[in-house]
Design an enzyme around this catalytic site. Structure first.
Site, PDB file in Angstrom:
ATOM      1  N   GLU A   9      -9.895   5.409   2.645  1.00  0.00           N
ATOM      2  CA  GLU A   9     -10.301   4.388   3.111  1.00  0.00           C
ATOM      3  C   GLU A   9     -10.592   5.057   4.871  1.00  0.00           C
ATOM      4  OE1 GLU A   9      -8.258   0.839   6.403  1.00  0.00           O
ATOM      5  OE2 GLU A   9      -7.898   1.494   4.527  1.00  0.00           O
ATOM      6  N   GLU A  36       0.421  -0.596  -0.014  1.00  0.00           N
ATOM      7  CA  GLU A  36      -0.106  -0.142  -0.160  1.00  0.00           C
ATOM      8  C   GLU A  36       0.616   1.572  -0.167  1.00  0.00           C
ATOM      9  OE1 GLU A  36      -2.671  -0.276   2.854  1.00  0.00           O
ATOM     10  OE2 GLU A  36      -2.724  -2.354   3.032  1.00  0.00           O
TER      11      GLU A  36
END
Length: 439
Positions: A354, A243
């Site tokens: 997120e 990520e």
């Protein structure tokens, strides 16, 4: 220190009691017994403080326990804060240590001990360094004054005692909480997403330009991030992810600046992986980018827009996963041995936002995603990803052909996808969190 002062004061009082009353023969015995127990607790206790909640409410003050905790924290700081040949003070209060590249935390890993960073690999075919219309070389606060680290070193944000004490425990410092989720159905409790994704093929990397904002985060225990995910595994315990993106995380950094970050895990966030360089794993090769440092400038509503370009791809020759930032700046790589499922290829790529919703006061959080505005508001108001691409089996950068979008709570945060001749595949996403439709 305060704890040591308390202990010295207790010693002084006990000694004065012993000297002040010759008739109290039991006092010296009690004093010796108490200090003997304290010594046993500090030196001989087998219980690790890794699992102790640093922020536990109403916990009473135990000098021995506090000293033991600080001892463990300082030992951990000695492990991750490497000797610096130069230290730079950032305007946001960060200290950036210039560490010899072969002494960075990655080389504490048994598989890397005694080694040095690898040479740059071949870029994916079809990759072009973009112009500086949106991108500026000095995009981080620590380097805006022209400061930089010498060749042969890497800039590392120094970790402090306060950074660790903000975490729930030492074992969870620098890590996301373990969780079970499936992106193609519903999110796990507490974490909410608005993402575009591709699946059903094999992938060897991903690229996107990510719009940078400063979303409001309601409390220390929540975060807001925008990133790309390179994923393999079943979304069970074997989940592997790489990520990279930007995040606002008061718990991790102690402020509300958007910061460039990386993350990896090979077991669904349980025991492996971490943010940035807070464990041995990611190998940094660049002396101009500080992972975890604040980004500047950022976008403004109805004003200037700023985005960062990120490329993650698997080196066909050695199998490591490399990270490039902006116009051709290689940041470093994740060695292939860190992973199980990602040793071969990825099976899903995701782009989006997120947040953590801790449901403060029983309501949905007001933590913002992206710009804090819904996707329908469009350019200059909503956050975006543009030029979404993947790397195929032959190391080619190619456009997406089957982008799908998903928002866990569309009344709180939503997403829209599209494609045009300038931006290629793109998404607008985000939202304000708590509102009349998201109570």
């Amino acid at each position: 220190m305060q704890i040591e002062t308390v202990l010295l004061e207790k010693t002084r009082r006990m000694n004065s009691l012993k000297m002040g009353s010759n008739s109290c023969k039991i006092c010296p015995i009690i004093s010796v017994f108490v200090w003997f127990l304290l010594f046993l607790f500090c030196v001989c206790s087998a219980k690790s403080l890794d699992s102790v909640n640093f922020n536990e409410a109403n916990q009473s003050f135990h000098p021995g326990k506090e000293l033991h905790k600080l001892k463990i924290i300082r030992a951990h700081l000695m492990k991750i804060n490497k000797p610096a040949v130069k230290t730079i003070q950032s305007p946001d209060g960060d200290l950036i240590d210039c560490v010899l590249s072969h002494q960075q935390p990655a080389f504490d890993h048994p598989h890397l001990k005694g080694q040095k960073p690898l040479d740059p690999p071949e870029r994916p075919k079809g990759h072009r360094s973009r112009s500086g219309i949106f991108f500026e070389e000095n995009f981080q606060l620590w380097s805006l004054s022209g400061e930089s680290c010498p060749e042969g070193t890497v800039p590392i944000r120094r970790t402090t005692e306060n950074d660790i004490l903000r975490a729930s425990s030492l074992s969870r410092f620098g890590r996301k909480l373990p969780r079970q989720f499936r992106r193609d159905t519903s999110s796990n409790i507490g974490h909410e997403h608005a993402v575009g994704y591709v699946t059903g093929d094999v992938y060897y990397g991903a690229k996107a330009s990510i719009n940078v904002w400063t979303p409001q985060v309601e409390n220390q225990y929540e975060f807001s991030l925008s990133q790309l995910w390179v994923i393999a595994g079943s979304f069970g315990d074997d989940l592997n992810t790489i990520e990279a993106g930007w995040q606002v995380s008061p718990e991790l950094y102690g402020d509300n600046f958007p910061r460039f970050f990386t993350y990896w895990t090979s077991d669904a966030y349980q025991a492996t992986g971490c943010y940035n360089l807070l464990c041995s794993g990611f190998v940094q090769t660049n002396n101009r980018i500080a992972i975890g440092a604040a980004i500047s400038p950022t976008s403004s509503y109805n004003g200037g827009q700023f985005d960062i370009s990120l490329l993650v791809w698997k080196d066909p020759k050695h199998g490591n996963w490399w990270l490039e930032f902006g116009s051709g700046i290689l940041v470093g790589y994740w060695p292939s041995f860190l992973f199980t499922q990602l040793r071969d290829n990825a099976t899903m790529v995701q782009f989006g936002g997120e947040i953590v919703n801790s449901s403060p006061s029983g309501f949905h959080t007001s933590t913002q995603m992206g710009s804090g505005h819904f996707a329908g508001e469009g350019f200059g108001k909503s956050a975006y990803f543009r030029n979404l691409q993947i790397v195929d089996w032959d190391n080619n950068l190619v456009p997406l052909s089957n982008l799908k979008v998903l928002a866990d709570r569309p009344n709180c945060y939503d997403i829209q996808g599209g494609v045009n001749g300038v931006w290629g595949n793109y998404i607008y996403y985000g939202g304000p969190g708590r509102n009349s439709k998201c109570p």
